[in-house]
Motif scaffolding. Sequence first.
Motif, PDB file in Angstrom:
ATOM      1  N   CYS A 110      -0.093   4.451   0.332  1.00 47.69           N
ATOM      2  CA  CYS A 110      -0.643   5.663   0.942  1.00 47.69           C
ATOM      3  C   CYS A 110       0.405   6.278   1.862  1.00 47.69           C
ATOM      4  O   CYS A 110       1.065   5.588   2.628  1.00 47.69           O
ATOM      5  CB  CYS A 110      -1.927   5.337   1.716  1.00 47.69           C
ATOM      6  SG  CYS A 110      -1.751   4.068   2.965  1.00 47.69           S
ATOM      7  N   ILE A 113      -0.435  12.502   0.424  1.00 48.43           N
ATOM      8  CA  ILE A 113      -1.857  12.855   0.467  1.00 48.43           C
ATOM      9  C   ILE A 113      -2.037  14.357   0.668  1.00 48.43           C
ATOM     10  O   ILE A 113      -2.853  15.001   0.000  1.00 48.43           O
ATOM     11  CB  ILE A 113      -2.559  12.060   1.585  1.00 48.43           C
ATOM     12  CG1 ILE A 113      -2.623  10.575   1.200  1.00 48.43           C
ATOM     13  CG2 ILE A 113      -3.961  12.606   1.847  1.00 48.43           C
ATOM     14  CD1 ILE A 113      -3.119   9.674   2.306  1.00 48.43           C
ATOM     15  N   CYS A 154      -8.144   5.143   2.794  1.00 48.98           N
ATOM     16  CA  CYS A 154      -7.432   4.246   1.886  1.00 48.98           C
ATOM     17  C   CYS A 154      -8.131   2.897   1.900  1.00 48.98           C
ATOM     18  O   CYS A 154      -8.140   2.207   2.921  1.00 48.98           O
ATOM     19  CB  CYS A 154      -5.963   4.085   2.306  1.00 48.98           C
ATOM     20  SG  CYS A 154      -5.063   2.909   1.258  1.00 48.98           S
ATOM     21  N   CYS A 179       0.849  -1.186   0.000  1.00 45.34           N
ATOM     22  CA  CYS A 179       0.000   0.000   0.000  1.00 45.34           C
ATOM     23  C   CYS A 179       0.887   1.240   0.000  1.00 45.34           C
ATOM     24  O   CYS A 179       1.794   1.371   0.826  1.00 45.34           O
ATOM     25  CB  CYS A 179      -0.927   0.018   1.212  1.00 45.34           C
ATOM     26  SG  CYS A 179      -2.232   1.244   1.028  1.00 45.34           S
TER      27      CYS A 179
END
Length: 306
Positions: free
Chosen positions: A259, A264, A290, A257
């Motif tokens: 993120c 962001i 997410c 992942c």
Amino acid sequence: MAGQSETFCNQPLRFSIPTRDARGRLVRLDEVLAEILAAHAYPPLIEKTLAEALVLTALLGASLKEKGSQLTLQTQTEKGAIRLLACDYKDGALRGYAQFDPATVAALPDDSTLLGIFGKGYLAITFDRMKPAIEGGGRYQGIVPLEGDTLADAAANYFVQSEQIPTLIRVAVDHVNGRCVAGGLLVQHLPEGEEGRERLHVRLDHPEWEHVEIIASTIARAELADPSLPLEEIVWRLFHEEQEVRIEQGHPLSKGCRCDPVHIRDVIAKFPAEDRADMADDAGDIVVDCEFCSRRFPVSLASFNN
């Protein structure tokens, strides 16, 4: 066969059979799969389907050798238990999630086929290759109907329809020591001329491909999903009578992942101030969810005034 070395889970294995104009890949997901599935409390049927999709993503992604290249696998459906399934692979990093309707899933049998799980839909496979377009780089997407009993069947149809490459794919999902383990095999026919010369017409009934396909089809589900069985041993069991089989370790897999709070915030900062104000909740935070890792990232409006 050259070399027999220990292969651990979560590391794909590439192999080729030069005299048969064939290549293949094997992958088994154990710890990485457990990490990805742990982000959501999926029902058994959804867990199994997502595990199969992640194996397919790893099998296809393992073909990408250029750093920064990405493979995305996504379903598009009109109706069904799973509304959206998305997985991707980038530099060995693997991630995926599924959105589903709990009531519909609860009414389905454990052995549901693609039609039962997805209804009418499509499978989209997207390659983003980080190399010059003249060398086959850039973005390419193929879309095929979700037809067959499994996602592996639909993926094999993608290669036949979109790339005209005879392909066999087998995926197995099982529970070992209380957790989900999944493995997969992909084998393809590469006609003479595939490497560096003009490619010849592909024949699904090519005698060399028929031989490889028959042998590869003997793989047992228990072998693919057995974390104690090295992937090299599977290749040996299937093709030990061949004159030459070449093997190569792929990039180790990890939960991927991507993120990141800083990224962001940078994305949100590109929006006009009035748009950011509309996104914020009563506490003055813009909250980004997410889906892949099931985490929430609050970004304070006040931070953009600093």
